[in-house]
Design an enzyme around this catalytic site. Structure first.
Site, PDB file in Angstrom:
ATOM      1  CG  ASP A 116      -7.964  -5.322   0.463  1.00  0.00           C
ATOM      2  OD1 ASP A 116      -9.060  -5.459   1.041  1.00  0.00           O
ATOM      3  OD2 ASP A 116      -7.703  -4.362  -0.290  1.00  0.00           O
ATOM      4  CG  ASP A 138      -0.474 -18.533  -7.322  1.00  0.00           C
ATOM      5  OD1 ASP A 138       0.053 -18.554  -6.201  1.00  0.00           O
ATOM      6  OD2 ASP A 138       0.123 -18.885  -8.345  1.00  0.00           O
ATOM      7  CG  ASP A 187     -13.316  -7.819  -1.211  1.00  0.00           C
ATOM      8  OD1 ASP A 187     -13.181  -7.493  -0.013  1.00  0.00           O
ATOM      9  OD2 ASP A 187     -13.614  -7.017  -2.112  1.00  0.00           O
ATOM     10  CE  LYS A 211       3.424 -16.121  -7.185  1.00  0.00           C
ATOM     11  NZ  LYS A 211       2.709 -17.255  -7.798  1.00  0.00           N
ATOM     12  CE1 TYR A 256      -4.316  -1.464   0.035  1.00  0.00           C
ATOM     13  CE2 TYR A 256      -2.823  -3.292   0.435  1.00  0.00           C
ATOM     14  CZ  TYR A 256      -4.058  -2.824   0.045  1.00  0.00           C
ATOM     15  OH  TYR A 256      -5.022  -3.701  -0.356  1.00  0.00           O
TER      16      TYR A 256
END
Ligand code: ATP
Length: 356
Positions: free
Chosen positions: A240, A216, A244, A183, A130
């Site tokens: 984040d 992923d 969702d 990752k 961010y």
């Protein structure tokens, strides 16, 4: 207990209004000593105060036990130099709200794509990808020339350790499993540091299983079988995005509650945004705002070691789930016909009549 109430933009005033209706009923029933203080942020403040957030509001939040932060429509805010301050990120930085806790679970009566889902995303809130959060001065995204733009991702041992501790502590009260998302195959240094730190913190919790999953793969595994996950620990942006997905699997973005917590303060805030497309129509689902507020009360009850507040928070959460699962009283997105205001009144009735 002093709670600052900031309705925000779009559907914010409606869902926060319904939440306040329910809180009034909770106060009548449990005499918690809640004092609600109302102030404003967002587009409504821009003309009056010259900014979408003022330092005075941040000071009031610092002086309060907790804050109910309505959704903000930062997408349409003017640039920072013209007063477009982002309340969401400024609160997280100013109050050091390093843990973003986002539960997703199936509720009886609420249509759901993953019937066995019952998980909590524990997302790091203060660094990562961010751009406005990872720098001491300036922002972590910049453009050296017209055809090249760069973003920096910051990962530190300190932030990784303190968010990992939140995840392991939470898992120890649930199904004793933490799934760390990374990752590290591509981001060897940053996610390597994150994973090493998580493993080290995990050594203090021998009763909690630690699983590591590449981000992923996690996007697919959640859809295949969300019920196998308990506490999911993730860096800022991965958390984040995956939360969702988990919220939608549990029924609707309108159900997605979250708490931003630090060591001393916490802020209730929905996962979803200001939903300007349905603002002012009395159709928004206030569940996420109400459940976020119940999480805030539960957190304050733990902080102050007051079981009565935690019991009231549980009763609030149960009342919201009962109404959400009743098609006659649920909102449109859940297959019902009730408006936002009617939903708030129904939750207030449920709180008043619970156990009687
Ligand atoms: P942001 O980036 O600020 O989080 P967003 O672009 O993700 O916002 P939202 O404002 O969350 O968008 O809205 C996404 C969709 O979900 C919209 O169609 C909106 O109407 C719907 N939605 C969001 N919140 C609710 C809610 N509480 N009740 C019903 N529908 C909602």
């Amino acid at each position: 207990m002093d709670i600052l109430v900031l309705p925000g933009d779009g559907i914010g005033p409606e869902i926060v209004g319904a939440t306040v209706t329910a809180l009034d009923a909770l106060e009548r029933r449990y005499a918690l000593g809640l004092a609600l203080h109302h102030d404003a942020i967002g587009l409504g403040c821009l003309e009056k105060d010259g900014a979408t957030l003022t330092d005075a509001v941040l000071d009031r939040a610092r002086a309060s036990d907790g804050t109910i932060l309505g959704p903000v429509d930062t997408f349409v805010y003017p640039p920072l130099e013209d007063g477009g301050r982002n309340p969401s990120s400024e609160f997280r930085i100013a109050l050091d709200l390093f843990a973003n806790i986002r539960p997703s679970y199936a509720r009886p009566g609420v249509p759901c794509m993953a019937p066995g889902i019952d998980l909590v995303m524990v997302r790091e809130n203060t660094e990562g990808f961010y751009a406005d959060r990872s720098m001491y001065k300036g922002i972590g995204e910049f453009q050296p020339d017209e055809d090249m733009a760069l973003s920096l991702r910051k990962i530190t041992t300190r932030a990784s350790a303190r968010i990992a501790k939140v995840a392991f502590e939470l898992a120890a009260t649930r199904r004793h499993k933490v799934t760390a998302i990374h990752k590290a195959n591509a981001l060897k240094l940053t996610d390597g540091l994150f994973l090493r730190t998580v493993r080290k913190v995990g050594e203090d919790y021998p009763g909690v299983e630690l699983e590591e999953v590449i981000v992923d793969a996690m996007a697919a595994l959640l859809i295949r079988d969300a019920s196998r996950f308990d506490v999911i620990l993730a860096t800022n942006m991965f958390g984040d995005i995956l939360s969702d997905e988990a919220a939608e699997l549990s029924g609707s973005l309108g159900l997605a509650a979250s708490l931003n917590a630090g060591d001393e303060r916490a802020v209730a805030q929905c996962v979803h945004g200001a939903a300007p497309d349905i603002a002012g129509q009395d159709v928004a689902n206030p569940v996420a705002m109400m459940q976020s507020t119940a999480m805030l009360l539960d957190w304050l009850g733990s902080r102050d070691k007051k079981d009565g507040i935690r019991e009231a928070a549980a009763a609030f959460r149960a009342a919201v789930d009962t109404v959400a699962g009743d098609p006659a009283r649920a909102t449109r997105d859940l297959g019902g016909k009730a408006g936002t205001r009617a939903f708030g009144l129904a939750v207030a009735d449920e709180i008043a009549s619970a156990g009687s």
